[in-house]
Design a protein around this motif. Structure first.
Motif, PDB file in Angstrom:
ATOM      1  N   ALA A  35       0.833  -1.206   0.000  1.00  7.01           N
ATOM      2  CA  ALA A  35       0.000   0.000   0.000  1.00  7.01           C
ATOM      3  C   ALA A  35       0.866   1.253   0.000  1.00  7.01           C
ATOM      4  O   ALA A  35       0.583   2.219  -0.721  1.00  7.01           O
ATOM      5  CB  ALA A  35      -0.938  -0.005   1.200  1.00  7.01           C
ATOM      6  N   ALA A  36       1.939   1.247   0.801  1.00  4.38           N
ATOM      7  CA  ALA A  36       2.832   2.415   0.833  1.00  4.38           C
ATOM      8  C   ALA A  36       3.464   2.644  -0.538  1.00  4.38           C
ATOM      9  O   ALA A  36       3.522   3.781  -1.022  1.00  4.38           O
ATOM     10  CB  ALA A  36       3.907   2.220   1.903  1.00  4.38           C
ATOM     11  N   LEU A  37       3.909   1.576  -1.172  1.00  4.75           N
ATOM     12  CA  LEU A  37       4.527   1.708  -2.497  1.00  4.75           C
ATOM     13  C   LEU A  37       3.496   2.103  -3.551  1.00  4.75           C
ATOM     14  O   LEU A  37       3.793   2.893  -4.455  1.00  4.75           O
ATOM     15  CB  LEU A  37       5.229   0.399  -2.874  1.00  4.75           C
ATOM     16  CG  LEU A  37       6.436   0.045  -2.000  1.00  4.75           C
ATOM     17  CD1 LEU A  37       6.968  -1.338  -2.373  1.00  4.75           C
ATOM     18  CD2 LEU A  37       7.525   1.098  -2.088  1.00  4.75           C
ATOM     19  N   TRP A  38       2.300   1.573  -3.450  1.00  6.81           N
ATOM     20  CA  TRP A  38       1.221   1.921  -4.380  1.00  6.81           C
ATOM     21  C   TRP A  38       0.902   3.415  -4.280  1.00  6.81           C
ATOM     22  O   TRP A  38       0.777   4.098  -5.292  1.00  6.81           O
ATOM     23  CB  TRP A  38      -0.009   1.065  -4.082  1.00  6.81           C
ATOM     24  CG  TRP A  38      -1.151   1.307  -5.006  1.00  6.81           C
ATOM     25  CD1 TRP A  38      -1.290   0.876  -6.299  1.00  6.81           C
ATOM     26  CD2 TRP A  38      -2.346   2.037  -4.712  1.00  6.81           C
ATOM     27  NE1 TRP A  38      -2.491   1.291  -6.816  1.00  6.81           N
ATOM     28  CE2 TRP A  38      -3.161   2.010  -5.861  1.00  6.81           C
ATOM     29  CE3 TRP A  38      -2.810   2.716  -3.576  1.00  6.81           C
ATOM     30  CZ2 TRP A  38      -4.396   2.632  -5.917  1.00  6.81           C
ATOM     31  CZ3 TRP A  38      -4.036   3.321  -3.628  1.00  6.81           C
ATOM     32  CH2 TRP A  38      -4.820   3.284  -4.789  1.00  6.81           C
ATOM     33  N   HIS A  39       0.786   3.896  -3.040  1.00  7.34           N
ATOM     34  CA  HIS A  39       0.531   5.324  -2.846  1.00  7.34           C
ATOM     35  C   HIS A  39       1.661   6.170  -3.425  1.00  7.34           C
ATOM     36  O   HIS A  39       1.427   7.222  -4.006  1.00  7.34           O
ATOM     37  CB  HIS A  39       0.353   5.655  -1.354  1.00  7.34           C
ATOM     38  CG  HIS A  39      -1.035   5.478  -0.854  1.00  7.34           C
ATOM     39  ND1 HIS A  39      -1.999   6.438  -1.008  1.00  7.34           N
ATOM     40  CD2 HIS A  39      -1.627   4.438  -0.210  1.00  7.34           C
ATOM     41  CE1 HIS A  39      -3.137   6.009  -0.473  1.00  7.34           C
ATOM     42  NE2 HIS A  39      -2.928   4.797   0.016  1.00  7.34           N
ATOM     43  N   HIS A  40       2.881   5.703  -3.240  1.00 11.30           N
ATOM     44  CA  HIS A  40       4.032   6.497  -3.669  1.00 11.30           C
ATOM     45  C   HIS A  40       4.216   6.493  -5.191  1.00 11.30           C
ATOM     46  O   HIS A  40       4.414   7.550  -5.789  1.00 11.30           O
ATOM     47  CB  HIS A  40       5.300   5.978  -2.989  1.00 11.30           C
ATOM     48  CG  HIS A  40       6.490   6.848  -3.190  1.00 11.30           C
ATOM     49  ND1 HIS A  40       6.620   8.072  -2.582  1.00 11.30           N
ATOM     50  CD2 HIS A  40       7.595   6.684  -3.947  1.00 11.30           C
ATOM     51  CE1 HIS A  40       7.761   8.625  -2.946  1.00 11.30           C
ATOM     52  NE2 HIS A  40       8.379   7.806  -3.781  1.00 11.30           N
ATOM     53  N   PHE A  41       4.144   5.318  -5.805  1.00 13.33           N
ATOM     54  CA  PHE A  41       4.474   5.206  -7.224  1.00 13.33           C
ATOM     55  C   PHE A  41       3.272   5.281  -8.172  1.00 13.33           C
ATOM     56  O   PHE A  41       3.421   5.698  -9.312  1.00 13.33           O
ATOM     57  CB  PHE A  41       5.248   3.911  -7.487  1.00 13.33           C
ATOM     58  CG  PHE A  41       6.612   3.925  -6.886  1.00 13.33           C
ATOM     59  CD1 PHE A  41       7.609   4.751  -7.385  1.00 13.33           C
ATOM     60  CD2 PHE A  41       6.906   3.121  -5.802  1.00 13.33           C
ATOM     61  CE1 PHE A  41       8.876   4.778  -6.822  1.00 13.33           C
ATOM     62  CE2 PHE A  41       8.173   3.126  -5.236  1.00 13.33           C
ATOM     63  CZ  PHE A  41       9.158   3.961  -5.748  1.00 13.33           C
ATOM     64  N   ILE A  42       2.089   4.890  -7.719  1.00  8.64           N
ATOM     65  CA  ILE A  42       0.911   4.883  -8.583  1.00  8.64           C
ATOM     66  C   ILE A  42       0.048   6.128  -8.330  1.00  8.64           C
ATOM     67  O   ILE A  42      -0.231   6.900  -9.230  1.00  8.64           O
ATOM     68  CB  ILE A  42       0.071   3.597  -8.396  1.00  8.64           C
ATOM     69  CG1 ILE A  42       0.928   2.328  -8.577  1.00  8.64           C
ATOM     70  CG2 ILE A  42      -1.139   3.600  -9.315  1.00  8.64           C
ATOM     71  CD1 ILE A  42       1.568   2.177  -9.932  1.00  8.64           C
ATOM     72  N   ARG A  85       0.856   8.598  -6.301  1.00  8.90           N
ATOM     73  CA  ARG A  85       1.783   9.732  -6.198  1.00  8.90           C
ATOM     74  C   ARG A  85       1.331  10.771  -5.161  1.00  8.90           C
ATOM     75  O   ARG A  85       1.397  11.973  -5.392  1.00  8.90           O
ATOM     76  CB  ARG A  85       2.032  10.381  -7.552  1.00  8.90           C
ATOM     77  CG  ARG A  85       2.689   9.447  -8.545  1.00  8.90           C
ATOM     78  CD  ARG A  85       3.083  10.187  -9.809  1.00  8.90           C
ATOM     79  NE  ARG A  85       3.667   9.286 -10.775  1.00  8.90           N
ATOM     80  CZ  ARG A  85       4.950   8.932 -10.819  1.00  8.90           C
ATOM     81  NH1 ARG A  85       5.782   9.383  -9.913  1.00  8.90           N
ATOM     82  NH2 ARG A  85       5.391   8.105 -11.745  1.00  8.90           N
ATOM     83  N   ASP A  86       0.875  10.263  -4.011  1.00  7.53           N
ATOM     84  CA  ASP A  86       0.553  11.176  -2.915  1.00  7.53           C
ATOM     85  C   ASP A  86       1.689  11.107  -1.890  1.00  7.53           C
ATOM     86  O   ASP A  86       2.721  10.487  -2.143  1.00  7.53           O
ATOM     87  CB  ASP A  86      -0.830  10.874  -2.315  1.00  7.53           C
ATOM     88  CG  ASP A  86      -0.930   9.504  -1.662  1.00  7.53           C
ATOM     89  OD1 ASP A  86       0.118   8.886  -1.373  1.00  7.53           O
ATOM     90  OD2 ASP A  86      -2.059   9.035  -1.429  1.00  7.53           O
ATOM     91  N   ASN A  87       1.511  11.732  -0.759  1.00 14.30           N
ATOM     92  CA  ASN A  87       2.605  11.804   0.216  1.00 14.30           C
ATOM     93  C   ASN A  87       2.462  10.812   1.374  1.00 14.30           C
ATOM     94  O   ASN A  87       3.072  10.998   2.416  1.00 14.30           O
ATOM     95  CB  ASN A  87       2.736  13.237   0.747  1.00 14.30           C
ATOM     96  CG  ASN A  87       1.553  13.657   1.590  1.00 14.30           C
ATOM     97  OD1 ASN A  87       0.519  12.989   1.624  1.00 14.30           O
ATOM     98  ND2 ASN A  87       1.701  14.769   2.273  1.00 14.30           N
ATOM     99  N   THR A  88       1.694   9.744   1.189  1.00 16.76           N
ATOM    100  CA  THR A  88       1.501   8.761   2.260  1.00 16.76           C
ATOM    101  C   THR A  88       2.834   8.193   2.734  1.00 16.76           C
ATOM    102  O   THR A  88       3.099   8.146   3.937  1.00 16.76           O
ATOM    103  CB  THR A  88       0.570   7.631   1.790  1.00 16.76           C
ATOM    104  OG1 THR A  88      -0.712   8.197   1.499  1.00 16.76           O
ATOM    105  CG2 THR A  88       0.411   6.557   2.844  1.00 16.76           C
ATOM    106  N   LEU A  89       3.677   7.767   1.819  1.00 14.18           N
ATOM    107  CA  LEU A  89       4.959   7.183   2.195  1.00 14.18           C
ATOM    108  C   LEU A  89       5.931   8.240   2.708  1.00 14.18           C
ATOM    109  O   LEU A  89       6.583   8.037   3.736  1.00 14.18           O
ATOM    110  CB  LEU A  89       5.581   6.437   1.003  1.00 14.18           C
ATOM    111  CG  LEU A  89       6.970   5.842   1.229  1.00 14.18           C
ATOM    112  CD1 LEU A  89       6.949   4.795   2.330  1.00 14.18           C
ATOM    113  CD2 LEU A  89       7.499   5.240  -0.060  1.00 14.18           C
TER     114      LEU A  89
END
Length: 179
Positions: free
Chosen positions: A159-166, A168-172
Motif C-alpha cells: 500500500a505504501a509503495l502503491w501510494h508512492h508510485f501509482i 503519487r501522494d505523500n503517504t509514504l
C-alpha cells in the motif's frame, strides 16, 4: 477546530522504523538458529536472542501505543474503502505484534521454560507446565499468527509503495525521515 497534522512527528517515525528493525531482528534470530545442530551453543544463543527481542517488541509496543494515544497523527489519505482497509490492516498489525510475543512467552511457560530479557530479568511465570497446551499455542504462534503477520506486513508495504508510485501522494514520504 485543531489544525491537521501533515507529517508524522519524529518520535512516531523513529518508533515505526525501530519496529521494522526489531521485527526483522526477531525473525532473523529464529531463522539463524536453524543453521546450528541441536545442542550447539550458538543455536541456543540465537533462540535466547529471539526471546529477548520478542520481549523487547512488547516493551516497544507499549511505548508506541502510549505515544500514539498522546499525539496527533496525519489523516489517512484515499477513498473511503482505502481508509477502512488501512485502519483494518493497522489494527491487525498491532494485534499480531502484541499476540506474537505474548503467545511465545505463554508457549515457553507451558513447556516449563523461562523467558529472559537479555539476562537482565525473567518474565514472571503465570502458567503451570502443560506441554499439550503448549503445542497448541506453538501451532498458533508459528503456523497461524506468523503467516498472518507476513500477509499484513506485505499489504502495508504494498500500500505504501502503491501510494508512492501509482497514486503519487505523500503517504509514504510522511513516514520517511525529513530531508
Amino acid at each position: 477546530m485543531s489544525n491537521p497534522v501533515e507529517r508524522w512527528n519524529s518520535v512516531s517515525k523513529g518508533l515505526h522504523w525501530l519496529f521494522v528493525i526489531l521485527l526483522l531482528s526477531v525473525w532473523g534470530a529464529v531463522e539463524l538458529h536453524e543453521f546450528y545442530e541441536r545442542g550447539d551453543p550458538m543455536r541456543g544463543w540465537f533462540m535466547q536472542l529471539h526471546f529477548s527481542l520478542g520481549v523487547g517488541v512488547l516493551m516497544l509496543l507499549a511505548l508506541r501505543l502510549y505515544w500514539r494515544a498522546r499525539h496527533k497523527r496525519p489523516q489517512i489519505e484515499g477513498k473511503k474503502w482505502q481508509k477502512a482497509l488501512s485502519s483494518l490492516t493497522h489494527g491487525g498489525l498491532y494485534l499480531l505484534i502484541l499476540a506474537m510475543p505474548v503467545s511465545g512467552i505463554v508457549m515457553r511457560q507451558l513447556f516449563g521454560r523461562d523467558t529472559e530479557f537479555f539476562g537482565l530479568f525473567a518474565v514472571p511465570n503465570l502458567f503451570a507446565k502443560n506441554p499439550d497446551l503448549g503445542k497448541q499455542i506453538a501451532f498458533l504462534h508459528k503456523d497461524v499468527m506468523w503467516p498472518a503477520l507476513l500477509v499484513l506486513v506485505g499489504l502495508h508495504i504494498a500500500a505504501a509503495l502503491w501510494h508512492h508510485f501509482i497514486v503519487r501522494d505523500n503517504t509514504l514520504t510522511r513516514m520517511l525521515p525529513q530531508r
